[in-house]
Design a protein around this motif. Structure first.
Motif, PDB file in Angstrom:
ATOM      1  N   ALA A 278       0.839  -1.202   0.000  1.00 58.09           N
ATOM      2  CA  ALA A 278       0.000   0.000   0.000  1.00 58.09           C
ATOM      3  C   ALA A 278       0.870   1.247   0.000  1.00 58.09           C
ATOM      4  O   ALA A 278       1.995   1.254   0.506  1.00 58.09           O
ATOM      5  N   ALA A 279       0.315   2.306  -0.586  1.00 58.86           N
ATOM      6  CA  ALA A 279       0.890   3.644  -0.527  1.00 58.86           C
ATOM      7  C   ALA A 279      -0.232   4.580  -0.119  1.00 58.86           C
ATOM      8  O   ALA A 279      -1.343   4.492  -0.645  1.00 58.86           O
ATOM      9  N   LEU A 280       0.044   5.483   0.810  1.00 58.45           N
ATOM     10  CA  LEU A 280      -1.010   6.362   1.307  1.00 58.45           C
ATOM     11  C   LEU A 280      -0.423   7.654   1.844  1.00 58.45           C
ATOM     12  O   LEU A 280       0.776   7.764   2.092  1.00 58.45           O
ATOM     13  N   GLY A 281      -1.309   8.641   2.037  1.00 63.09           N
ATOM     14  CA  GLY A 281      -0.886   9.914   2.612  1.00 63.09           C
ATOM     15  C   GLY A 281      -2.020  10.915   2.580  1.00 63.09           C
ATOM     16  O   GLY A 281      -3.117  10.628   2.078  1.00 63.09           O
ATOM     17  N   THR A 282      -1.743  12.097   3.096  1.00 71.04           N
ATOM     18  CA  THR A 282      -2.752  13.146   3.173  1.00 71.04           C
ATOM     19  C   THR A 282      -2.090  14.499   3.324  1.00 71.04           C
ATOM     20  O   THR A 282      -0.987  14.593   3.860  1.00 71.04           O
ATOM     21  N   PRO A 283      -2.718  15.558   2.867  1.00 71.09           N
ATOM     22  CA  PRO A 283      -2.322  16.894   3.289  1.00 71.09           C
ATOM     23  C   PRO A 283      -2.694  17.095   4.763  1.00 71.09           C
ATOM     24  O   PRO A 283      -3.296  16.217   5.380  1.00 71.09           O
ATOM     25  N   GLY A 284      -2.342  18.265   5.299  1.00 70.68           N
ATOM     26  CA  GLY A 284      -2.799  18.570   6.642  1.00 70.68           C
ATOM     27  C   GLY A 284      -1.758  19.079   7.607  1.00 70.68           C
ATOM     28  O   GLY A 284      -2.021  19.160   8.806  1.00 70.68           O
ATOM     29  N   GLY A 285      -0.542  19.412   7.145  1.00 68.55           N
ATOM     30  CA  GLY A 285       0.461  19.960   8.038  1.00 68.55           C
ATOM     31  C   GLY A 285       0.738  19.027   9.200  1.00 68.55           C
ATOM     32  O   GLY A 285       1.043  17.845   9.030  1.00 68.55           O
ATOM     33  N   ASP A 286       0.601  19.546  10.434  1.00 70.69           N
ATOM     34  CA  ASP A 286       0.867  18.756  11.628  1.00 70.69           C
ATOM     35  C   ASP A 286      -0.109  17.602  11.801  1.00 70.69           C
ATOM     36  O   ASP A 286       0.111  16.717  12.633  1.00 70.69           O
ATOM     37  N   LYS A 287      -1.195  17.592  11.046  1.00 67.63           N
ATOM     38  CA  LYS A 287      -2.208  16.555  11.192  1.00 67.63           C
ATOM     39  C   LYS A 287      -1.982  15.366  10.259  1.00 67.63           C
ATOM     40  O   LYS A 287      -2.703  14.367  10.349  1.00 67.63           O
ATOM     41  N   GLN A 288      -0.993  15.445   9.377  1.00 69.82           N
ATOM     42  CA  GLN A 288      -0.827  14.398   8.372  1.00 69.82           C
ATOM     43  C   GLN A 288      -0.637  13.020   8.993  1.00 69.82           C
ATOM     44  O   GLN A 288      -1.334  12.061   8.642  1.00 69.82           O
ATOM     45  N   ASP A 289       0.314  12.885   9.909  1.00 66.37           N
ATOM     46  CA  ASP A 289       0.539  11.572  10.514  1.00 66.37           C
ATOM     47  C   ASP A 289      -0.561  11.208  11.501  1.00 66.37           C
ATOM     48  O   ASP A 289      -0.790  10.025  11.766  1.00 66.37           O
ATOM     49  N   GLN A 290      -1.250  12.211  12.048  1.00 63.83           N
ATOM     50  CA  GLN A 290      -2.358  11.909  12.945  1.00 63.83           C
ATOM     51  C   GLN A 290      -3.487  11.217  12.189  1.00 63.83           C
ATOM     52  O   GLN A 290      -4.024  10.198  12.637  1.00 63.83           O
ATOM     53  N   TRP A 291      -3.862  11.758  11.039  1.00 64.60           N
ATOM     54  CA  TRP A 291      -4.931  11.150  10.252  1.00 64.60           C
ATOM     55  C   TRP A 291      -4.494   9.804   9.660  1.00 64.60           C
ATOM     56  O   TRP A 291      -5.294   8.873   9.560  1.00 64.60           O
ATOM     57  N   GLN A 292      -3.220   9.696   9.284  1.00 64.63           N
ATOM     58  CA  GLN A 292      -2.733   8.416   8.773  1.00 64.63           C
ATOM     59  C   GLN A 292      -2.727   7.351   9.872  1.00 64.63           C
ATOM     60  O   GLN A 292      -2.950   6.166   9.599  1.00 64.63           O
ATOM     61  N   LEU A 293      -2.462   7.765  11.108  1.00 63.02           N
ATOM     62  CA  LEU A 293      -2.498   6.818  12.217  1.00 63.02           C
ATOM     63  C   LEU A 293      -3.885   6.204  12.353  1.00 63.02           C
ATOM     64  O   LEU A 293      -4.025   4.987  12.552  1.00 63.02           O
ATOM     65  N   LEU A 294      -4.938   7.034  12.228  1.00 61.22           N
ATOM     66  CA  LEU A 294      -6.304   6.517  12.301  1.00 61.22           C
ATOM     67  C   LEU A 294      -6.546   5.486  11.200  1.00 61.22           C
ATOM     68  O   LEU A 294      -7.154   4.430  11.428  1.00 61.22           O
ATOM     69  N   TYR A 295      -6.084   5.803  10.003  1.00 61.98           N
ATOM     70  CA  TYR A 295      -6.256   4.893   8.874  1.00 61.98           C
ATOM     71  C   TYR A 295      -5.582   3.552   9.156  1.00 61.98           C
ATOM     72  O   TYR A 295      -6.169   2.479   8.933  1.00 61.98           O
ATOM     73  N   LEU A 296      -4.357   3.593   9.666  1.00 64.81           N
ATOM     74  CA  LEU A 296      -3.618   2.350   9.903  1.00 64.81           C
ATOM     75  C   LEU A 296      -4.239   1.535  11.023  1.00 64.81           C
ATOM     76  O   LEU A 296      -4.332   0.301  10.934  1.00 64.81           O
ATOM     77  N   VAL A 297      -4.666   2.186  12.093  1.00 61.65           N
ATOM     78  CA  VAL A 297      -5.321   1.456  13.167  1.00 61.65           C
ATOM     79  C   VAL A 297      -6.600   0.800  12.655  1.00 61.65           C
ATOM     80  O   VAL A 297      -6.886  -0.376  12.945  1.00 61.65           O
ATOM     81  N   ARG A 298      -7.363   1.536  11.879  1.00 62.71           N
ATOM     82  CA  ARG A 298      -8.641   1.004  11.390  1.00 62.71           C
ATOM     83  C   ARG A 298      -8.449  -0.138  10.403  1.00 62.71           C
ATOM     84  O   ARG A 298      -9.201  -1.111  10.403  1.00 62.71           O
ATOM     85  N   THR A 299      -7.451  -0.047   9.530  1.00 64.61           N
ATOM     86  CA  THR A 299      -7.258  -1.096   8.532  1.00 64.61           C
ATOM     87  C   THR A 299      -6.467  -2.280   9.082  1.00 64.61           C
ATOM     88  O   THR A 299      -6.791  -3.435   8.787  1.00 64.61           O
ATOM     89  N   LEU A 300      -5.432  -2.020   9.863  1.00 67.85           N
ATOM     90  CA  LEU A 300      -4.544  -3.102  10.310  1.00 67.85           C
ATOM     91  C   LEU A 300      -5.033  -3.786  11.578  1.00 67.85           C
ATOM     92  O   LEU A 300      -4.803  -4.982  11.766  1.00 67.85           O
TER      93      LEU A 300
END
Length: 578
Positions: free
Chosen positions: A462-484
């Motif tokens: 998988a490859a993933l990401g998001t805009p959002g400045g300081d929130k980028q890894d925060q939102w990606q963390l939610l994605y990873l917890v939910r999928t993995l």
């Protein structure tokens, strides 16, 4: 498969794939279209971070397209200008542009298409126009007075005929089309690679560098309220060289997560995952108050370490710091700090390295929060830019996650004849010699750009990401917890209610923080929000579809099946493929 933050970029990337191009051809073509389609979120004068793997070598590599501070960008110079922070807008805050040269390097090294064919899409949209999305119209309306009064070159470029473009109007950028055509024309050579290298030289040592350097010396209004000249020169352009480096990795629920190093905020995601891996699934469920609380507290601890230890360190030092931050003993120690109530403290850890303690400045006036993924517009009229994202995977297994940003149209005055502005990434540096992310010539600012690659048994999935400045890894963390951890499919995880903490020192001028702050979409359960407040979180309830602009592509290496998902918030993101 491809997915991005704007449908035109996704359509472009998919067109390249359909015509036989590989993932790197497609991502490059899509990225140049993003310059035209989302000019308020990225531009040619900005920067780029990507994580990729090739079909031949599945080891994840980071493309470091983050430019460094110019030779004249010293703490002493900024202090002499009467500044105590690097401004959030104006050429004085410009790092050396890294995006264009890095994309061209990637095309030369790993692509297959001719430069003219790759750039034809962006040239077409720049000449014939793009539809003005509502967010772009809103940003232009916000900066109209600034442009008209202080930045006449930007006023002429973005407000043709003296009118702010309305939503759904067509906006052209003939200057940028001409810049791209000239790069193609000057790209002479007997081979495809030679022609691309010629275009890179035209950018780094030719007409682009010369025009930028000449214009930057003109004093103009900065977000500080004063007029300053930039310090970037043509020689600074020649100093930047795109490079690759091995990704930093960590394991979570049996999956390898690959990120860029300490010169980005990427290891924040790895640190948070390492902490959460010490908890059972019931403690980290993002649909419950307990799960949101646990995830939020882990992010606060990781973000505190970001301020204390992250920066453009020399490679050996960076490797040592990352090893300490990701050690099982340290992640256990940090996880043990997560209690049942919200912390309002700034708590970096002890890794045997003296932590930097930044000034903790709370917000002193109202902030008007705009739609997600767009610049935050303050009541003063100042704007903070944001970012774009694109993911591509092809039939052969080449895969890339890329986050281009900077060089927003509101970052500094448009350079005459080129059709774009310089970026302001230096605002992420501190005017403090003790800071690991301090301003210094030749050093990269610690960027918020943080794409992600996932691997299973050493093979990219998988490859993933998001805009959002300081929130980028925060939102990606939610994605990873939910999928993995919870088995959601990519689109389901992207669409689920999102949240993030604001109890972090902002990477953007004026570098404020909100102790205990938590922003959550109103689609979250009301009882959950009440419990979070009961735990001491300073909760702000945002619009129902307002947080996050994630996209992702996936590949099953056994079956070869490809999938893609994109953000529905804002009605701009788009996934495509077959």
């Amino acid at each position: 498969m491809c997915a991005s933050t704007h449908w035109l970029a996704s359509a472009t990337a998919q067109s390249v794939l359909e015509r036989g191009g590989n993932a790197f051809d497609a991502a490059t073509a899509g990225a140049f279209v993003l310059h035209v389609a989302e000019p308020h979120l990225n531009g040619p004068g900005g920067d780029l971070v990507a994580v990729f793997a090739t079909a031949e070598d599945t080891s994840p590599l980071v493309l470091a397209g983050q430019g460094h501070a110019p030779r004249g960008a010293t703490i002493e110079h900024f202090r002499a200008e009467g500044l105590d922070h690097v401004p959030g807008s104006g050429a004085l805050a410009a790092a050396v542009p890294g995006a264009v040269d890095s994309w061209l390097w990637l095309l030369a090294e790993h692509g297959t298409w001719e430069l003219a064919d790759v750039l034809a899409y962006a040239i077409h949209y720049a000449e014939h126009g793009i539809p003005v999305v509502p967010q772009l119209a809103r940003v232009l309306a916000t900066v109209e007075d600034l442009f008209r009064t202080h930045w006449p070159t930007s006023y002429a470029l973005w407000m043709p005929g003296g009118q702010v473009p309305r939503p759904d109007a067509t906006l052209v950028n003939p200057d940028y089309a001409q810049t791209l055509r000239r790069l193609c024309t000057e790209g002479a050579g007997e081979t495809r690679t030679a022609r691309i290298e010629s275009a890179r030289r035209a950018w780094r040592t030719g007409f682009v560098a010369a025009a930028v350097a000449e214009f930057a010396t003109t004093p103009h209004r900065h977000s500080s309220g004063g007029d300053h000249a930039g310090v970037i020169t043509a020689a600074d352009f020649t100093d930047f060289v795109p490079s690759t480096e091995p990704a930093v990795t960590a394991e979570f629920r049996g999956i390898t997560v690959a990120k860029a190093g300490l010169w980005t905020q990427g290891p924040v995601l790895l640190q948070a995952l390492a902490m959460l891996d010490h908890f059972g699934d019931e403690r980290i469920d993002p649909s419950t108050a307990e799960g949101i609380h646990t995830i939020t507290e882990a992010l606060k601890l990781a973000m505190a370490d970001r301020e204390a230890f992250y920066g453009d360190r020399d490679p050996a030092d960076a490797e040592d710091v990352v090893r300490r931050l990701l050690s099982p003993e340290y992640s256990r120690e940090r996880a043990d700090l997560i209690g049942t109530v919200a912390s309002a403290e700034f708590r970096p850890g002890d890794i045997g390295v003296t932590p930097y303690m930044p000034p903790l400045v709370t917000e002193q006036h109202d902030v008007r929060v705009e739609g997600v993924g767009e610049p935050t517009v303050r009541h003063t009229g100042d704007t903070r830019g944001d970012t774009c994202h694109i993911d591509v995977v092809d039939r052969w297994g080449n895969i890339i996650s890329a986050t281009p940003s900077g060089g927003w149209l509101q970052s500094s005055p448009a350079v005459p004849g080129l059709g774009f502005a310089l970026g302001t990434r230096l605002q992420m540096t501190w005017l403090d010699p003790a800071a690991p992310s301090r301003l210094a010539p030749g050093r990269r600012p610690r960027t918020t750009l943080t794409p992600t690659l996932l691997l299973r048994d050493g093979r990219p999935v998988a490859a993933l990401g998001t805009p959002g400045g300081d929130k980028q890894d925060q939102w990606q963390l939610l994605y990873l917890v939910r999928t993995l951890a919870f088995g959601m499919d990519p689109q389901e995880a992207i669409d689920a209610p999102a949240f993030h903490t604001t109890a972090v020192v902002s990477s953007f001028w004026p570098r404020t923080w909100t102790p205990g702050g938590l922003v959550i979409e109103e689609r979250a359960d009301g009882a959950v929000i009440d419990e979070l407040r009961g735990r001491g979180h300073d909760v702000t309830v945002a619009g129902p579809w307002s947080q996050g602009r994630l996209s992702a592509v996936t590949r099953d290496p056994d079956s070869g099946v490809l999938r893609a998902a994109a953000n529905s918030r804002g009605a701009q993101g788009y996934a495509a493929g077959r």
